[in-house]
Write a protein that holds these residues in place. Sequence first.
Motif, short mmCIF file in Angstrom:
data_model
loop_
_atom_site.label_atom_id
_atom_site.label_comp_id
_atom_site.label_asym_id
_atom_site.label_seq_id
_atom_site.Cartn_x
_atom_site.Cartn_y
_atom_site.Cartn_z
N ALA A 41 0.70 -4.88 2.48
CA ALA A 41 -0.76 -5.05 2.55
C ALA A 41 -1.19 -6.46 2.22
O ALA A 41 -2.35 -6.82 2.41
CB ALA A 41 -1.45 -4.06 1.61
N TYR A 50 -1.56 1.12 -4.83
CA TYR A 50 -0.99 -0.19 -4.53
C TYR A 50 -0.03 -0.58 -5.65
O TYR A 50 -0.22 -0.21 -6.81
CB TYR A 50 -2.08 -1.26 -4.42
CG TYR A 50 -2.96 -1.11 -3.20
CD1 TYR A 50 -2.64 -1.74 -1.99
CD2 TYR A 50 -4.12 -0.35 -3.27
CE1 TYR A 50 -3.45 -1.60 -0.88
CE2 TYR A 50 -4.94 -0.20 -2.15
CZ TYR A 50 -4.60 -0.83 -0.96
OH TYR A 50 -5.40 -0.68 0.15
N LYS A 63 0.86 -1.17 0.00
CA LYS A 63 0.00 0.00 0.00
C LYS A 63 0.91 1.23 0.00
O LYS A 63 1.65 1.47 0.95
CB LYS A 63 -0.91 0.00 1.23
CG LYS A 63 -1.90 1.16 1.25
CD LYS A 63 -2.80 1.10 2.46
CE LYS A 63 -3.82 2.25 2.43
NZ LYS A 63 -4.72 2.21 3.61
#
Length: 332
Positions: free
Chosen positions: A70, A98, A33
């Motif tokens: 993430a 992302y 992330k």
Amino acid sequence: MFAAYFDCPGGPENLYMKEVMKPDPGEGEVLVKVSASALNRADLLQRRGKYPPPQGASDILGLEAAGSVAGLGPGCAGRWKSGDAVMALLSGGGQAQYVTVPEGLLMPIPKDMTFIQAAAIPEAWLTAFQLLHFVGKVQEGERVLIHAGASGVGMAAIQLVRLAKAIPIVTAGSQDKLEATAKAGAAAGFNYKNEDFSEKVLEFTQGSGVDIILDCVGASYWEKNLSCLSTDGRWIIYGLLSGGEVHGDLLARLLSKRASIHTSLLRSRDKEASRGYQQPFTQEVLPHFSPEASPRLQPLVDSVYPLHAIAEAHRAMEENRNIGKIVIEIPV
């Protein structure tokens, strides 16, 4: 997710924030992330249609990113866990919410460093480290001429040359930039707009010249570079801001100095080669970013732009306004 995007090559006005599919991590990949990315000349060239990403790489802009883990793809070895603060040099995709990264290419963010600061490290510092140690094989006491000394790579190179106990000399285009390079550790700096840097370098080195030149300019500097390069010196070209077409007797001049030309493009290297530079960088250089390290290394952030202002960030770099890195903050 949102990402920096352009539909057709052209000027900064073609850039916008677009909603695109969020990537899924593949075998041995980590989903990051992204909190911050940074701008590089390669992004400007890609936007103009002059520097396509390597085969298989994301066509989203962004060669570096800092953020948090993430998700983990299948086959990951377990070094990283969800929430870890990481940064990475990428072949593309960093200016998005992302990005997926091979787990071996992630680096831990140094202690007490913000995501904004960390985003200024991967591309500039790994490029400078690779050019100096793997290509130039810098040695203690050598003199290194760094063109575009106030750029991200330039400011990193100054500090890494000092760390190697060598002597950094720079060129830059304004007094403000020269003062910033001196603060970073440059032993001498010359304004290429109103000084003949080759004459000044020879004067500073008492006629012996420099052992290594880090050159992102190219064609327009070739004669001056060879004039101030020492016998057996290494001229390292990693960019062609002034083009690549040379008119003149370059080879004879090169031969007379017994000098060598090396070239390098970090983006197009395969993952194994990139890992070969990154591991020694992580072990030998990253510890020097901690507050208690001596000497302490510091990334220099010039300015921060939100992702939706990506066009203005590109304009700032095209106009050479920045001293150090332009960072792009990614929305939550």
